[in-house]
Motif scaffolding. Structure first.
Motif, PDB file in Angstrom:
ATOM      1  N   UNK A 186       0.723  -1.291  -0.128  1.00  0.00           N
ATOM      2  CA  UNK A 186       0.054   0.045   0.090  1.00  0.00           C
ATOM      3  C   UNK A 186       0.855   1.171   0.130  1.00  0.00           C
ATOM      4  N   UNK A 187       0.444   2.196  -0.484  1.00  0.00           N
ATOM      5  CA  UNK A 187       1.083   3.560  -0.689  1.00  0.00           C
ATOM      6  C   UNK A 187       0.788   4.396   0.778  1.00  0.00           C
ATOM      7  N   UNK A 188       2.253   4.871   1.368  1.00  0.00           N
ATOM      8  CA  UNK A 188       1.999   5.443   2.416  1.00  0.00           C
ATOM      9  C   UNK A 188       0.482   6.394   2.534  1.00  0.00           C
ATOM     10  N   UNK A 189      -0.081   6.578   3.610  1.00  0.00           N
ATOM     11  CA  UNK A 189      -1.231   7.643   3.670  1.00  0.00           C
ATOM     12  C   UNK A 189      -0.733   9.021   3.709  1.00  0.00           C
ATOM     13  N   UNK A 190      -0.870   9.570   2.315  1.00  0.00           N
ATOM     14  CA  UNK A 190      -0.058  10.899   2.141  1.00  0.00           C
ATOM     15  C   UNK A 190      -1.298  11.910   1.485  1.00  0.00           C
ATOM     16  N   UNK A 192      -3.642  14.250  -0.269  1.00  0.00           N
ATOM     17  CA  UNK A 192      -3.397  14.523  -1.571  1.00  0.00           C
ATOM     18  C   UNK A 192      -2.723  13.771  -2.670  1.00  0.00           C
ATOM     19  N   UNK A 193      -2.345  12.547  -2.128  1.00  0.00           N
ATOM     20  CA  UNK A 193      -1.617  11.799  -3.070  1.00  0.00           C
ATOM     21  C   UNK A 193      -2.557  10.432  -3.342  1.00  0.00           C
ATOM     22  N   UNK A 194      -2.547   9.586  -4.133  1.00  0.00           N
ATOM     23  CA  UNK A 194      -2.965   8.313  -4.280  1.00  0.00           C
ATOM     24  C   UNK A 194      -2.108   7.496  -5.378  1.00  0.00           C
ATOM     25  N   UNK A 195      -1.961   6.195  -5.030  1.00  0.00           N
ATOM     26  CA  UNK A 195      -1.028   5.636  -5.844  1.00  0.00           C
ATOM     27  C   UNK A 195      -1.577   4.138  -5.819  1.00  0.00           C
ATOM     28  N   UNK A 196      -1.253   3.328  -7.074  1.00  0.00           N
ATOM     29  CA  UNK A 196      -1.224   2.097  -7.131  1.00  0.00           C
ATOM     30  C   UNK A 196      -0.422   1.420  -7.970  1.00  0.00           C
ATOM     31  N   UNK A 377      -5.593   2.881  -9.375  1.00  0.00           N
ATOM     32  CA  UNK A 377      -5.631   1.568  -9.555  1.00  0.00           C
ATOM     33  C   UNK A 377      -6.575   1.171 -10.884  1.00  0.00           C
ATOM     34  N   UNK A 378      -7.469   1.909 -11.209  1.00  0.00           N
ATOM     35  CA  UNK A 378      -8.226   1.708 -12.685  1.00  0.00           C
ATOM     36  C   UNK A 378      -7.302   1.724 -13.681  1.00  0.00           C
ATOM     37  N   UNK A 379      -6.336   2.686 -13.780  1.00  0.00           N
ATOM     38  CA  UNK A 379      -5.333   2.878 -14.857  1.00  0.00           C
ATOM     39  C   UNK A 379      -4.496   1.836 -14.824  1.00  0.00           C
ATOM     40  N   UNK A 380      -4.074   1.350 -13.543  1.00  0.00           N
ATOM     41  CA  UNK A 380      -2.981   0.101 -13.414  1.00  0.00           C
ATOM     42  C   UNK A 380      -3.767  -1.094 -14.074  1.00  0.00           C
ATOM     43  N   UNK A 381      -5.074  -1.291 -13.633  1.00  0.00           N
ATOM     44  CA  UNK A 381      -5.752  -2.137 -14.180  1.00  0.00           C
ATOM     45  C   UNK A 381      -5.907  -2.103 -15.777  1.00  0.00           C
ATOM     46  N   UNK A 382      -6.215  -1.405 -15.989  1.00  0.00           N
ATOM     47  CA  UNK A 382      -6.389  -1.156 -17.362  1.00  0.00           C
ATOM     48  C   UNK A 382      -5.272  -1.416 -18.346  1.00  0.00           C
ATOM     49  N   UNK A 393      -1.397 -15.587 -26.427  1.00  0.00           N
ATOM     50  CA  UNK A 393      -0.971 -16.629 -25.820  1.00  0.00           C
ATOM     51  C   UNK A 393       0.741 -16.645 -25.821  1.00  0.00           C
ATOM     52  N   UNK A 394       1.169 -15.637 -26.331  1.00  0.00           N
ATOM     53  CA  UNK A 394       2.551 -15.707 -26.325  1.00  0.00           C
ATOM     54  C   UNK A 394       3.293 -15.693 -24.858  1.00  0.00           C
ATOM     55  N   UNK A 395       4.230 -16.348 -24.527  1.00  0.00           N
ATOM     56  CA  UNK A 395       4.770 -16.536 -23.278  1.00  0.00           C
ATOM     57  C   UNK A 395       5.339 -15.015 -22.767  1.00  0.00           C
ATOM     58  N   UNK A 396       5.095 -14.992 -21.643  1.00  0.00           N
ATOM     59  CA  UNK A 396       5.653 -13.818 -20.809  1.00  0.00           C
ATOM     60  C   UNK A 396       7.052 -13.810 -20.436  1.00  0.00           C
ATOM     61  N   UNK A 397       7.985 -13.057 -21.292  1.00  0.00           N
ATOM     62  CA  UNK A 397       9.384 -13.494 -20.854  1.00  0.00           C
ATOM     63  C   UNK A 397       9.914 -12.363 -19.768  1.00  0.00           C
ATOM     64  N   UNK A 398       9.282 -11.285 -19.396  1.00  0.00           N
ATOM     65  CA  UNK A 398       9.666 -10.372 -18.491  1.00  0.00           C
ATOM     66  C   UNK A 398       8.528 -10.080 -17.427  1.00  0.00           C
ATOM     67  N   UNK A 399       8.936  -9.542 -16.489  1.00  0.00           N
ATOM     68  CA  UNK A 399       8.058  -9.144 -15.334  1.00  0.00           C
ATOM     69  C   UNK A 399       7.477  -7.844 -15.960  1.00  0.00           C
ATOM     70  N   UNK A 400       6.223  -7.662 -15.785  1.00  0.00           N
ATOM     71  CA  UNK A 400       5.299  -6.412 -16.097  1.00  0.00           C
ATOM     72  C   UNK A 400       5.046  -5.605 -14.760  1.00  0.00           C
ATOM     73  N   UNK A 401       5.709  -4.465 -14.664  1.00  0.00           N
ATOM     74  CA  UNK A 401       5.471  -3.567 -13.365  1.00  0.00           C
ATOM     75  C   UNK A 401       5.085  -2.363 -13.952  1.00  0.00           C
ATOM     76  N   UNK A 402       4.348  -1.747 -13.087  1.00  0.00           N
ATOM     77  CA  UNK A 402       3.626  -0.627 -13.218  1.00  0.00           C
ATOM     78  C   UNK A 402       3.074   0.232 -11.994  1.00  0.00           C
ATOM     79  N   UNK A 403       3.518   1.532 -11.832  1.00  0.00           N
ATOM     80  CA  UNK A 403       3.285   2.318 -10.788  1.00  0.00           C
ATOM     81  C   UNK A 403       2.545   3.582 -11.499  1.00  0.00           C
ATOM     82  N   UNK A 404       1.198   3.801 -10.725  1.00  0.00           N
ATOM     83  CA  UNK A 404       0.538   5.285 -11.078  1.00  0.00           C
ATOM     84  C   UNK A 404       0.408   5.831  -9.971  1.00  0.00           C
TER      85      UNK A 404
END
Lengths: 410, 116
Positions: A186-190, A192-196, A377-382, A393-404
């Motif tokens: 979880x993102x620290x409670x800050x 004015x900010x929100x993150x996912x 969270x919605x954008x990350x999911x999207x 069906x192509x194999x995933x060869x690398x980690x997929x990481x995203x922060x918004x």
């Protein structure tokens, strides 16, 4: 003479289990040593001789001495066969089963005519041909036993391998979950900010990570990073890199300086010559001022509240861990209320589809532009859905990481 | 991925073709290391990337290892003819600033020892 001759010694010998007779039977019949082989060959030779002698006896006008010799030979053959039969009976664990077994009956048929009718039972002796068949059957049986034994050994070895592999897999699973567990949930409670954030690990252990760091100044540090390669080495390097960066982030306010020191530290403890791309930024939640430095990482996007997408393309430095002494300039950008910051690793943009096409940065920028108006969270999911749909069906060869991260969201 | 070698008078040109991803990186690394461990000195080592379509971060690492091995062996190490997609990865990672990257093979051969 009658058949009752045979059970006689059986009773005697059965009573004397462990006796020298039993030992002899075991040596000649059950054993696999040279004695057993020699005995087997002797019996085989006698079978062939005996069958041949039936033919010779049928030749008309044979001299008297030859007939006598054949008779003597027949008595010897029957004596040896009888001895063999008794030995087999003694060696057999289940006497009754042996007597009525296919083998046992054939062996008995080979000698019984002699005891029942005497030397005249020449044609009945042809039953000995069956013994030849028995020998053949025995050979097949031995072959089958060997094959069975080898198959069993192979199965055992396979099972052992499977167990070892399962163990290794389980241990890797544990390592993987430990690695995932050190990512902040979880993102620290800050105010004015929100993150996912989200990380979709590749099948092998990877080295992507993201981090939120609460700084003593009230600012928030945001990290996204990608270690070169996969597997356990990458995972270890990731853990070392994260700890190093976190430690310095708390003490050094300047992001560029923070990366430079982390780089030097990583270069000093890098036996595998791995490296890590790192984007590190510090947001002042009161003002929206964002200071950042880039160590060879894909430049993140800012999606302005108006929908425009900009790239944080301020000059970066070398990937971390490659060369000591590398410098990382710090840049500043001002966030406006409702702006979104999108950090990602190349697992997103370099996802391949089955036609070997890249997902690519333009596609990502487009998703950010069109769908970036909602919650982080919605954008990350999207975006995650967009990438996985693209890859199919192509194999995933690398980690997929995203922060918004959004700043100044109402 | 396929790798070809061309031995010239004073240089060895390595030509990787296709995609240098995680799986291909191990082989490519072995081939590069082989240049420095086999008996014949390679002269200058030039990686001609004209046929290279894609480089992952694991692939990038092999270039770094190659440069380090060359430095240790006292041999010049240069990279040339990067396609735009590969060039972008080199620029982004900062590698094009620490490795000798030339526009084409002739320049790479002509300029002699590059920075490693």
């Amino acid at each position: 003479m009658t058949l009752t001759v045979v059970p006689g010694p059986v009773r005697r010998v059965a009573a004397a289990a462990g006796s020298p007779v039993q030992a002899l039977a075991d040596l000649l019949i059950v054993g696999r040593g040279p004695y057993a082989r020699a005995f087997e060959n002797l019996i085989l030779g006698l079978i062939i001789f005996s069958v041949a002698s039936i033919g010779i006896e049928s030749i008309p006008g044979l001299p008297e001495w030859a007939l006598s010799a054949l008779h003597v030979a027949e008595i010897v053959v029957v004596a040896v066969f009888t001895f063999e039969y008794v030995m087999r009976l003694i060696a057999a664990k289940n006497k009754f089963a042996f007597i009525f077994s296919y083998q046992g009956l054939i062996d008995l048929l080979a000698i019984a005519p002699f005891y029942l009718v005497g030397l005249d039972a020449r044609w009945l002796r042809a039953l000995r041909l069956l013994r030849l068949l028995r020998v053949l059957k025995l050979q097949t049986h031995i072959l089958e036993t060997v094959v069975e034994e080898r198959t069993r050994e192979l199965a055992e070895k396979n099972a052992a391998l499977e167990t070892a592999q399962a163990q290794l897999k389980a241990e890797l699973e544990v390592a993987r979950s430990l690695q995932l567990a050190i990512l902040p949930s979880a993102f620290p409670a800050t105010p004015g900010c929100d993150a996912a954030a989200r990380m979709i690990p590749a099948t092998t252990m990877g080295g992507d990570f993201y981090d939120y760091i609460e700084l003593p100044t009230g600012e928030v540090g945001l990290v996204i990073a990608d270690v070169s390669g996969h597997g356990v080495p990458a995972a270890f390097f990731m853990a070392v890199a994260r700890t190093n960066l976190r430690e310095r982030a708390v003490h050094h306010i300047d992001p560029g300086e923070c990366l430079a020191q982390t780089n030097d530290s990583l270069c000093a403890q890098n036996p595998m010559d791995l490296f890590v791309t790192v984007f590190y930024c510090v947001l002042d939640p009161k003002t929206g001022a964002l200071r950042y430095a880039n160590g060879g990482h894909n430049p993140p996007y800012i999606r302005r509240a108006t929908g425009e997408v900009e790239t944080l393309s301020g000059a970066g430095g070398l990937v971390l861990g490659a060369l000591p002494g590398a410098k990382y300039p710090t840049h500043t950008v001002q966030l406006l209320r409702g702006d979104r910051l999108v950090l990602y690793t190349d697992g997103v943009t370099e996802a391949f589809n089955p036609a070997e096409e890249l997902y690519g940065a333009p596609r990502l920028a487009d998703e950010v532009h069109v769908h970036g108006g909602g919650t982080p969270a919605a954008l990350v999911e999207r975006i995650c859905r967009s990438v996985t749909n693209f890859a199919g069906t192509a194999p995933q060869s690398d980690d997929i990481t995203l922060t918004v991260l959004t700043w100044g969201a109402p | 991925m396929n790798v070809r070698l061309e031995r010239l008078d004073r240089a060895t040109v390595v030509i990787p073709e296709g995609r240098l991803d995680f799986d291909a990186a191990t082989d490519f690394q072995k081939q590069l290391e082989g240049l420095f461990t086999s008996g014949t000195p390679p002269g200058a080592v030039i990686i001609d990337c004209g046929m290279l379509e894609y480089v992952s971060s694991a692939g990038l690492r092999v270039f770094l290892l190659g440069a380090k091995a060359a430095q240790k062996a006292g041999v010049a190490f240069a990279i040339c003819d990067l396609k735009p997609a590969v060039r972008e990865v080199f620029d982004l990672s900062g590698f094009s600033r620490v490795l000798a990257v030339h526009p084409d093979r002739a320049t790479a051969l002509g300029q002699g020892p590059g920075r490693t």
